[in-house]
Design a protein around this motif. Structure first.
Motif: not given
Length: 160
Positions: A71-80, A85-91, A137-144
């Motif tokens: 997730a950290l490697t892909i970070n930002g290249r896929w909007r999810r 990352r948040a799910i992994c951090a909570v886990l 939300p930043v990722a959603a705006r950027v990808h939109a």
């Protein structure tokens, strides 16, 4: 004239804490996967062994670490990825908090240093989950924006 194609992403180098947590989980799992019986080295490990064998703990920790690293490697290249990352951090926070709780074994002659270390790791993952959640939300705006403003095609004969 050379044209540089810029693709905006949510990637920032400020993910050091998340990389550190992923590396720590990987190292924890790797140590448990090595030959030998780590759970026999101290009374505090008896609580771990009662839940699942060393191999199970090793698999869980390495798996969590690898998913997080992906997730950290892909970070930002896929909007999810901020959500992942948040799910992994909570886990991670849940796992490290649980490990800290299991390390607390007053019957073993005192509190282990792992209680403090893994509590700090859990708190760091809570902070990482908060920061990752703010990126959603930043990722959603950027990808939109990218969907509505695709990058210009590269000029004919362009050699990077």
């Amino acid at each position: 004239m050379r044209t540089i194609r810029v693709i905006p992403t949510v990637y920032t180098p400020a993910r050091d804490l998340e990389w550190c947590a992923a590396a720590m989980a990987f190292a924890f799992g790797l140590v448990l996967a090595l030959p030998g019986n780590t759970f026999s080295t101290g009374a505090h490990w008896l609580r771990f062994a009662a839940i699942m064998p060393e191999g199970g703990w090793a698999f869980m920790m390495v798996s969590l670490a690898l998913v997080r690293m992906a997730a950290l490697t892909i970070n930002g290249r896929w909007r999810r990825t901020p959500l992942l990352r948040a799910i992994c951090a909570v886990l991670g926070a849940a796992v490290w908090g649980y490990v800290a709780l299991l390390m607390y074994a007053p019957f073993a002659g005192g509190i282990q240093t792992g209680v403090g270390v893994y509590t700090v790791a859990a708190l760091a993952d809570i902070w990482s989950a908060y920061r990752s959640g703010r990126d959603i939300p930043v990722a959603a705006r950027v990808h939109a924006w990218m969907r509505d403003n695709p990058p210009a095609p590269l000029p004919r004969g362009f050699v990077p």
